[in-house]
Design an enzyme around this catalytic site. Sequence first.
Site, short mmCIF file in Angstrom:
data_model
loop_
_atom_site.label_atom_id
_atom_site.label_comp_id
_atom_site.label_asym_id
_atom_site.label_seq_id
_atom_site.Cartn_x
_atom_site.Cartn_y
_atom_site.Cartn_z
N LEU A 57 0.82 -1.23 0.00
CA LEU A 57 0.00 0.00 0.00
C LEU A 57 0.84 1.27 0.00
O LEU A 57 0.35 2.34 -0.35
CB LEU A 57 -0.94 0.01 1.22
CG LEU A 57 -2.12 -0.95 1.11
CD1 LEU A 57 -2.83 -1.09 2.45
CD2 LEU A 57 -3.12 -0.47 0.05
N SER A 127 -13.36 2.69 10.47
CA SER A 127 -13.40 2.02 11.78
C SER A 127 -14.12 2.85 12.85
O SER A 127 -14.01 4.08 12.87
CB SER A 127 -11.96 1.77 12.23
OG SER A 127 -11.91 1.50 13.61
N GLU A 129 -13.04 3.14 15.62
CA GLU A 129 -11.95 3.79 16.35
C GLU A 129 -11.90 5.29 16.00
O GLU A 129 -11.36 6.09 16.77
CB GLU A 129 -10.66 3.07 15.95
CG GLU A 129 -9.48 3.06 16.87
CD GLU A 129 -9.71 2.76 18.33
OE1 GLU A 129 -8.97 3.31 19.15
OE2 GLU A 129 -10.62 1.97 18.67
N TYR A 151 -3.54 5.35 14.96
CA TYR A 151 -4.36 4.51 14.06
C TYR A 151 -5.67 5.21 13.74
O TYR A 151 -6.08 5.29 12.58
CB TYR A 151 -4.61 3.15 14.74
CG TYR A 151 -5.67 2.31 14.05
CD1 TYR A 151 -5.34 1.52 12.95
CD2 TYR A 151 -6.99 2.30 14.51
CE1 TYR A 151 -6.31 0.75 12.32
CE2 TYR A 151 -7.96 1.53 13.88
CZ TYR A 151 -7.62 0.76 12.78
OH TYR A 151 -8.59 0.01 12.16
N ASN A 180 -15.84 -3.29 16.19
CA ASN A 180 -14.98 -4.47 16.38
C ASN A 180 -15.68 -5.73 15.92
O ASN A 180 -16.83 -5.99 16.30
CB ASN A 180 -14.63 -4.65 17.86
CG ASN A 180 -13.86 -3.48 18.42
OD1 ASN A 180 -14.29 -2.34 18.34
ND2 ASN A 180 -12.71 -3.76 19.01
P1 NDP Z 1 -5.73 -7.68 10.03
O1 NDP Z 1 -4.75 -6.98 10.91
O2 NDP Z 1 -6.12 -9.09 10.32
O3 NDP Z 1 -5.18 -7.63 8.52
C1 NDP Z 1 -4.51 -6.51 8.03
C2 NDP Z 1 -4.04 -6.81 6.63
O4 NDP Z 1 -3.35 -5.67 6.09
C3 NDP Z 1 -3.08 -7.99 6.52
O5 NDP Z 1 -3.42 -8.75 5.38
C4 NDP Z 1 -1.73 -7.31 6.32
O6 NDP Z 1 -0.81 -8.08 5.60
C5 NDP Z 1 -2.16 -6.12 5.47
N1 NDP Z 1 -1.13 -5.08 5.41
C6 NDP Z 1 -0.44 -4.54 6.44
N2 NDP Z 1 0.46 -3.64 5.98
C7 NDP Z 1 0.33 -3.61 4.63
C8 NDP Z 1 0.98 -2.91 3.60
N3 NDP Z 1 1.97 -2.02 3.85
N4 NDP Z 1 0.61 -3.13 2.31
C9 NDP Z 1 -0.36 -4.03 2.04
N5 NDP Z 1 -1.03 -4.74 2.96
C10 NDP Z 1 -0.68 -4.53 4.26
O7 NDP Z 1 -7.04 -6.74 9.97
P2 NDP Z 1 -8.60 -7.16 9.87
O8 NDP Z 1 -8.77 -8.18 8.83
O9 NDP Z 1 -9.12 -7.37 11.24
O10 NDP Z 1 -9.22 -5.78 9.37
C11 NDP Z 1 -9.32 -5.46 7.99
C12 NDP Z 1 -9.41 -3.94 7.83
O11 NDP Z 1 -10.55 -3.46 8.54
C13 NDP Z 1 -8.22 -3.17 8.38
O12 NDP Z 1 -8.06 -2.03 7.55
C14 NDP Z 1 -8.66 -2.73 9.77
O13 NDP Z 1 -7.99 -1.55 10.17
C15 NDP Z 1 -10.14 -2.47 9.49
N6 NDP Z 1 -11.03 -2.63 10.63
C16 NDP Z 1 -11.04 -3.79 11.35
C17 NDP Z 1 -11.94 -3.99 12.38
C18 NDP Z 1 -11.97 -5.24 13.18
O14 NDP Z 1 -12.58 -5.23 14.26
N7 NDP Z 1 -11.37 -6.34 12.71
C19 NDP Z 1 -12.94 -2.94 12.70
C20 NDP Z 1 -12.86 -1.77 11.86
C21 NDP Z 1 -11.95 -1.64 10.85
P3 NDP Z 1 0.34 -8.98 6.34
O15 NDP Z 1 -0.33 -10.26 6.72
O16 NDP Z 1 1.36 -9.13 5.26
O17 NDP Z 1 0.81 -8.18 7.53
P1 GDR Z 2 -9.33 -2.24 19.47
O1 GDR Z 2 -9.13 -3.80 19.77
O2 GDR Z 2 -8.25 -1.42 20.04
O3 GDR Z 2 -10.74 -1.92 19.89
O4 GDR Z 2 -9.19 -2.18 17.88
P2 GDR Z 2 -8.28 -4.59 20.89
O5 GDR Z 2 -8.88 -5.95 20.92
O6 GDR Z 2 -6.82 -4.47 20.67
O7 GDR Z 2 -8.62 -3.79 22.25
C1 GDR Z 2 -9.95 -3.73 22.75
C2 GDR Z 2 -9.91 -3.16 24.16
O8 GDR Z 2 -9.34 -4.13 25.04
C3 GDR Z 2 -8.47 -3.43 25.93
N1 GDR Z 2 -7.45 -4.35 26.46
C4 GDR Z 2 -6.53 -5.02 25.74
N2 GDR Z 2 -6.34 -5.06 24.39
C5 GDR Z 2 -5.34 -5.85 23.93
N3 GDR Z 2 -5.13 -5.93 22.61
N4 GDR Z 2 -4.53 -6.58 24.77
C6 GDR Z 2 -4.69 -6.55 26.13
O9 GDR Z 2 -3.98 -7.20 26.87
C7 GDR Z 2 -5.76 -5.74 26.64
N5 GDR Z 2 -6.22 -5.49 27.88
C8 GDR Z 2 -7.25 -4.66 27.76
C9 GDR Z 2 -7.89 -2.31 25.09
O10 GDR Z 2 -7.32 -1.31 25.93
C10 GDR Z 2 -9.13 -1.87 24.34
O11 GDR Z 2 -9.87 -0.98 25.10
C11 GDR Z 2 -9.78 -3.18 17.03
C12 GDR Z 2 -8.86 -3.33 15.81
O12 GDR Z 2 -9.33 -4.41 15.03
C13 GDR Z 2 -8.89 -2.07 14.95
O13 GDR Z 2 -8.18 -2.31 13.74
C14 GDR Z 2 -10.35 -1.72 14.65
O14 GDR Z 2 -10.41 -0.56 13.85
C15 GDR Z 2 -11.12 -1.55 15.93
O15 GDR Z 2 -11.07 -2.76 16.67
C16 GDR Z 2 -12.60 -1.22 15.67
#
Ligand code: NDP
Ligand code: GDR
Length: 325
Positions: A57, A127, A129, A151, A180
């Site tokens: 990206l 998101s 977030e 982020y 989430n």
């Molecule tokens: P993941 O962290 O599981 O996946 C992220 C992906 O992005 C991986 O395939 C990773 O590839 C790729 N990536 C990272 N850096 C780059 C780069 N420089 N160029 C190309 N690809 C890259 O995320 P999720 O599947 O959970 O989420 C998908 C999307 O939705 C993300 O944009 C996330 O921010 C957003 N999102 C997620 C939520 C959630 O609760 N899951 C909620 C709201 C938004 P690699 O394996 O090579 O690192």
């Molecule tokens: P979030 O997810 O920050 O909401 O982002 P995460 O699961 O990391 O945290 C959720 C909440 O849990 C609290 N927390 C901890 N979190 C982690 N990871 N590890 C810990 O040990 C821990 N203890 C407490 C955090 O403080 C937080 O409040 C996710 C990601 O998927 C983003 O990419 C996406 O955009 C948002 O959800 C919506």
Amino acid sequence: MPRALITGITGQDGLYLAELLNSKGYEVFGLIRGQNNPKFALVQETIPGITLLTGDLTDVSSLVRVLSIAQPDEVYNLGAISFVAYSWENASLTTDVTGKGVLNMLEATRLYAAGDVSKVRFYQASSSEMFGKVQQVPQREETLLWPRSPYGVAKVFGHYMTINYRESYGMHASSGILFNHESPRRGPEFVTRKISQAVARIKLGLQDEIVLGNLDAKRDWGFAGDYVEAMWLMLQQPEADDYVISTGETHSIEDLLEAAFDAAEIADWRKYVRQDPRFMRPAEVDLLIGDSAKAERVLGWKPKVSFKELVAMMVESDLAEQSAR
Ligand code: NDP
Ligand code: GDR
């Protein structure tokens, strides 16, 4: 046969979305980064018939090349640095990938369309977030954004850039403001999977405690399999738009712990949990709860999996995975 390009194919959502599009008869292309990505084989095994194309990206020319090979009707931009805690320690990189990466993808898509914007539709993974220090409860499409992490700030940039490309160039560019969403494929760094894995290991006698940060934060947690359906639905609409995708329920980390230990039939979760400032964040998002009324009305989308079912699904999957080791 419709053609789709997914960035973030190796991530949780990328795999579910690719499965969904495969089942709908799409030809699916995935952008994969790195010269020897360890997840290459996993994606190929999980999604038969997928074509993986290398690119990043942060490298616009690689995106232009990938689009010209894939010739997609639909582009799903899911790639990002997605771990909020990591984004403070790597703020500039997060800005480049999660923020500017969206602009790179939009611009490469506009160039690929070559003046005919009806040729391709674009989905941006925005998101909850972005709501950060929430200014309204529950959060809706028009709620003021107040991001609380590098982020979150990067996602706001990508969100407005997507709207800007829609308004400036007439691109069919939609943004899903997803709350989430989790699954057995969730990365182990996120709190749901960290807990489901630990609970499974405690149940099997492989671990005796779990160390966490803030237990009071509240999140609106849904199932990733339901949420990728909403992404697809957005791109099937005559007009591009932005949609909140959520369950409308919120639970604290304590509720999550209770549900996960319950699912494994372990009493008194507090005995196994320790807090460590190491896992606290410089700024916290205290409360997220979304209102998806617009998605329900326009897309006909509703979540199917409840919080309890989701947590049980993750604990059961981790029990099976840990037992097989
Ligand atoms: P993941 O962290 O599981 O996946 C992220 C992906 O992005 C991986 O395939 C990773 O590839 C790729 N990536 C990272 N850096 C780059 C780069 N420089 N160029 C190309 N690809 C890259 O995320 P999720 O599947 O959970 O989420 C998908 C999307 O939705 C993300 O944009 C996330 O921010 C957003 N999102 C997620 C939520 C959630 O609760 N899951 C909620 C709201 C938004 P690699 O394996 O090579 O690192
Ligand atoms: P979030 O997810 O920050 O909401 O982002 P995460 O699961 O990391 O945290 C959720 C909440 O849990 C609290 N927390 C901890 N979190 C982690 N990871 N590890 C810990 O040990 C821990 N203890 C407490 C955090 O403080 C937080 O409040 C996710 C990601 O998927 C983003 O990419 C996406 O955009 C948002 O959800 C919506």
